[in-house]
Design an enzyme around this catalytic site. Structure first.
Site, PDB file in Angstrom:
ATOM      1  CD  GLN A 165      -3.611  -4.383   6.518  1.00 26.13           C
ATOM      2  OE1 GLN A 165      -3.660  -3.335   5.873  1.00 26.13           O
ATOM      3  NE2 GLN A 165      -4.115  -5.518   6.069  1.00 26.13           N
TER       4      GLN A 165
ATOM      5  CE  LYS B 121      -3.901  -2.327   2.201  1.00 29.49           C
ATOM      6  NZ  LYS B 121      -4.666  -2.657   3.408  1.00 29.49           N
TER       7      LYS B 121
ATOM      8  CG  ASP C 124      -9.617   0.211   5.303  1.00 32.41           C
ATOM      9  OD1 ASP C 124      -9.380  -0.285   4.193  1.00 32.41           O
ATOM     10  OD2 ASP C 124      -8.867   0.103   6.287  1.00 32.41           O
TER      11      ASP C 124
HETATM   12  N1  GUN Z   1      -7.146  -6.626   6.329  1.00 33.02           N
HETATM   13  C1  GUN Z   1      -7.577  -7.362   5.269  1.00 33.02           C
HETATM   14  N2  GUN Z   1      -8.171  -6.563   4.359  1.00 33.02           N
HETATM   15  C2  GUN Z   1      -8.119  -5.307   4.846  1.00 33.02           C
HETATM   16  C3  GUN Z   1      -8.555  -4.053   4.350  1.00 33.02           C
HETATM   17  O1  GUN Z   1      -9.141  -3.927   3.271  1.00 33.02           O
HETATM   18  N3  GUN Z   1      -8.288  -2.982   5.157  1.00 33.02           N
HETATM   19  C4  GUN Z   1      -7.660  -3.099   6.345  1.00 33.02           C
HETATM   20  N4  GUN Z   1      -7.484  -1.995   7.067  1.00 33.02           N
HETATM   21  N5  GUN Z   1      -7.251  -4.243   6.835  1.00 33.02           N
HETATM   22  C5  GUN Z   1      -7.466  -5.347   6.085  1.00 33.02           C
END
Ligand code: GUN
Length: 283
Positions: free
Chosen positions: A97, A53, A120
């Site tokens: 995350q 990311k 998100d």
């Molecule tokens: N863990 C797995 N997928 C995601 C996501 O799309 N966002 C976040 N913050 N954590 C994750």
């Protein structure tokens, strides 16, 4: 018949190029688009996701910060860090995350993120806006799936869509987005009886359960569009989705591969959410 492959890598590159242009336009107006990412603990999969990311942000010219906090970080410390990012005008998007270590209340953490910076789209305020048809941030994976369906030219108005999975991150928001696009939506999940009786009637199937080879060729209507959100390790140790790709690609009209399908699009849509947040700040 062999299905058309919906190439997530290629589409994600197109999305990133468009975002890069928008980032430059904002920079011309004196605004540096910023995403703050927080990783707590040392889950190896999460570390890879977060690194990717941050790399994506660099590619499109965004400023990204990564806070790597130890696994024993207290909830109070994490909440204080989020409060500081909420108050920082240089940060337009915040991502914590998931999963978080067990001693931290995930819900409390998500709700601490400013809904205006919730890249998100997990905050209840953003979930509610999506539910009522006025979305601000859309969760990245289902948002990416919608882009792939649009790109593939799959008609959704009046179509029957089956979503397999009921998570807050994918299944539930996916169903809402398909519904908003005019599809008739059935939500199935790991407890659904006779899954095949639902999937065989579907024009569109989104598989998001996390079980390798859950969807096999006999469960798919000829010509259907099949989107594979799964991310599993097969018995051979290779990355695979929820769909038996070799079999289903002989029946489906269009299909996404794993890897190279939904995964890159999830990452690209995080950038879209972040640039949209930054643009809203100068609007
Ligand atoms: N863990 C797995 N997928 C995601 C996501 O799309 N966002 C976040 N913050 N954590 C994750």
């Amino acid at each position: 018949m062999s299905a058309r492959i919906i190439d997530g890598n290629a589409l994600a590159q197109t999305v990133r190029n468009e975002v890069a242009l928008r980032v430059r336009r904002l920079a011309d107006r004196g605004v540096q688009t910023g995403l703050a990412v927080i990783l707590v603990g040392d889950n190896p999969a999460s570390a890879v996701y977060v690194r990717n990311k941050v790399k994506d942000c660099e590619e499109v010219g965004m400023v990204s910060t990564l806070d790597r906090l130890p696994a024993d970080t207290s909830e109070a410390t994490l909440l204080a860090r989020i409060a500081a990012l909420n108050a920082n005008p240089q940060v337009h998007g915040i991502l914590v995350q998931l999963p978080l270590p067990a001693h931290i209340d995930e819900h409390r953490v998500i709700e601490a993120i400013s809904p205006a910076k919730d890249a998100d789209g997990f905050h209840v305020s953003n979930v509610g806006l999506l539910m009522t048809g006025k979305p601000l941030f859309r969760p990245c994976t289902p948002y990416g799936v919608m882009k792939m369906l649009e790109h593939a030219g799959t008609p959704l108005e009046g179509a029957h869509a089956v979503v397999i999975g009921r998570s807050n991150i994918v299944g539930k928001p996916q169903a809402l987005m398909l519904l908003a696009a005019g599809a008739t939506v059935t939500i199935c999940h790991s407890r659904t009886r006779d899954l095949a009786s639902h999937t065989r009637r579907a024009d569109v199937i989104v598989a998001a359960v996390g079980k390798a080879a859950l969807l096999t060729a006999d469960m798919v209507k000829p010509g259907a569009t099949v989107i594979d959100v799964g991310m599993n390790r097969g018995a051979d140790g290779k990355l695979c989705g929820d769909v038996d790709y070799a079999g289903v690609s002989q029946v489906a009209g269009a299909i996404t591969p794993v890897p190279g399908g939904v995964g890159p699009m999830t990452r690209a849509m995080l950038l879209v959410n972040t640039i949209e947040a930054a643009e809203r700040c100068v609007a």
